[in-house]
Design an enzyme around this catalytic site. Structure first.
Site, PDB file in Angstrom:
ATOM      1  N   TYR A   1       0.832  -1.201   0.000  1.00  0.00           N
ATOM      2  CA  TYR A   1       0.000   0.000   0.000  1.00  0.00           C
ATOM      3  C   TYR A   1       0.866   1.250   0.000  1.00  0.00           C
ATOM      4  CZ  TYR A   1       0.864   0.633   5.007  1.00  0.00           C
ATOM      5  OH  TYR A   1       1.459   0.840   6.221  1.00  0.00           O
ATOM      6  N   CYS A   2       0.258   2.358  -0.424  1.00  0.00           N
ATOM      7  CA  CYS A   2       0.913   3.671  -0.384  1.00  0.00           C
ATOM      8  C   CYS A   2      -0.192   4.710  -0.209  1.00  0.00           C
ATOM      9  CB  CYS A   2       1.745   3.911  -1.641  1.00  0.00           C
ATOM     10  SG  CYS A   2       0.783   3.984  -3.160  1.00  0.00           S
ATOM     11  N   THR A   3       0.122   5.966  -0.404  1.00  0.00           N
ATOM     12  CA  THR A   3      -0.850   7.028  -0.125  1.00  0.00           C
ATOM     13  C   THR A   3      -2.067   6.983  -1.047  1.00  0.00           C
ATOM     14  OG1 THR A   3       1.025   8.384   0.526  1.00  0.00           O
ATOM     15  CG2 THR A   3      -1.078   9.516   0.252  1.00  0.00           C
TER      16      THR A   3
ATOM     17  N   ILE B   1      -4.237   4.530   0.917  1.00  0.00           N
ATOM     18  CA  ILE B   1      -4.765   4.842   2.250  1.00  0.00           C
ATOM     19  C   ILE B   1      -5.956   5.797   2.156  1.00  0.00           C
ATOM     20  CG2 ILE B   1      -4.198   5.908   4.478  1.00  0.00           C
ATOM     21  CD1 ILE B   1      -1.183   5.221   3.635  1.00  0.00           C
TER      22      ILE B   1
END
Ligand SMILES: [Zn+2]
Ligand SMILES: [Zn+2]
Length: 352
Positions: free
Chosen positions: A199-201, A228
């Site tokens: 996952y990342c932003t 996120i």
């Protein structure tokens, strides 16, 4: 001859945008898919976007497209119809619509062909960024968090992970995405039988990371759809427990959106519980670091006594000192350099 670039001054364009009376909507989207001739694709899209009064930044590469744009709200339906028909890969693409935005961030359309939409440093010609892992929706993310055979991998930078992450997520300790990719493969080598959730932003980095893991022989690779931001939005909307703890770091004035009440970071100066990032008030430093209210008062918003001394100097003296010194956005990184007595002992790095 079609118009492929703007020839009007930036100032004039901004004035025109501000004079508009129609409301604008800001949206962002990205997609990894094969574009055989990026320049031809770009020129055709530029014309079509211009016809719909689209402003913003669009990057096009052989590996896909990444866009942050605004358009008159009444053109939204026409825009979707256009985008979905440009290529089968874009049909029904998820668009992130900015809700708390006045649509005034852009006043010109800049569309550029780049080598990559997300720089990755991968030289292997056989790597296919469009062969990505599986998307996970918010409820699936929560299920995976409870699965002992699943590992969550955070593909953001240290300063982002420091203030917030998914429960038990693994940090890949580097400040650049290009370094993180091989590092993630290496770190997870013994876990090829596990489910890997990246996952990342906003999803664009972890999606490419998921493709890279697959490329390196990992079989069960997933990534959080929309990152996120989308996870938190959907979890709240659906009344699901939000399993991201702390803050989601974002590069705007807020320097992060609070997702859960827990504060998981500490002031870099005194160690008190705190997760508020700030930039050192010394123009010649501008270090990005975490500072509590008490230290902000004590150090006058600076990262160190040295910087506090410097901001107290007359402006001309400050400028003289800055001359010749390397400047730019610096970040404090505890993953590489242990915090000793204040921040002066740490080395600084430029944000990529
Ligand atoms: Zn403090
Ligand atoms: Zn400083």
């Amino acid at each position: 001859m079609p118009v492929l670039h703007n020839r009007i001054s930036n100032k004039e364009l901004k004035a025109r945008m501000l004079a508009e009376t129609q409301p604008r909507t800001t949206i962002s989207f990205y997609k990894y898919f094969n574009i055989l001739d990026p320049l031809a694709f770009r020129n055709s899209l530029y014309q079509q976007f211009t016809d719909l009064s689209v402003f913003g930044r669009v990057y096009i590469a052989k590996e896909g497209i990444n866009a942050q744009i605004s358009l008159p709200t009444h053109h939204l339906a026409a825009f979707k119809a256009l985008l979905y028909s440009v290529d089968p890969a874009l049909d029904n693409l998820r668009l992130n619509i900015a809700l708390d935005d006045d649509g005034k961030s852009f006043w010109v359309l800049r569309m550029k062909v780049r080598d990559r939409v997300v720089a990755d440093g991968i030289e292997d010609e056989t790597f296919n960024p469009s062969r990505t892992g599986e998307y996970l929706k918010a409820d699936q993310v929560n299920q995976m968090l409870d699965d002992p055979d699943t590992l969550f991998v955070d593909m953001r930078n240290h300063y982002e992970y420091e203030v917030g992450h998914f429960e038990n997520a693994i940090e890949i300790p580097s400040d650049t995405f290009r370094e993180q990719l091989p590092m993630a493969v290496e770190m997870l080598q013994d876990n090829k039988d596990k489910n890997i959730v990246m996952y990342c932003t906003g999803g664009i980095r972890c999606e490419k990371a998921s493709a890279y893991m697959l490329h390196n022989g990992f079989k069960n690779v997933y990534h959080v759809e929309g990152g996120i931001i989308e996870y938190a939005r959907k979890a709240r909307e659906q009344g699901l427990p939000v399993r991201f703890i702390g803050k989601n770091f974002v590069f705007d004035e807020r320097m992060g959106e609070r997702i859960s009440d827990q504060v998981i970071a500490h002031c870099h100066q005194c160690g008190a519980s705190c997760d508020s990032h700030t930039n050192c008030k010394n123009e010649g430093c501008h270090l990005l670091f975490i500072q509590c209210q008490e230290c902000a008062t004590k150090f006058e918003g600076c990262c160190s006594e040295v910087c506090r001394e410097e901001v107290r100097l007359p402006e001309t003296e400050q400028r003289a000192r800055r001359a010749g010194r390397e400047n730019g956005a610096k970040i404090f990184n505890k993953s590489r350099h242990r915090l000793q007595d204040g921040l002066n002992s740490t080395s600084l790095q430029s944000v990529e």
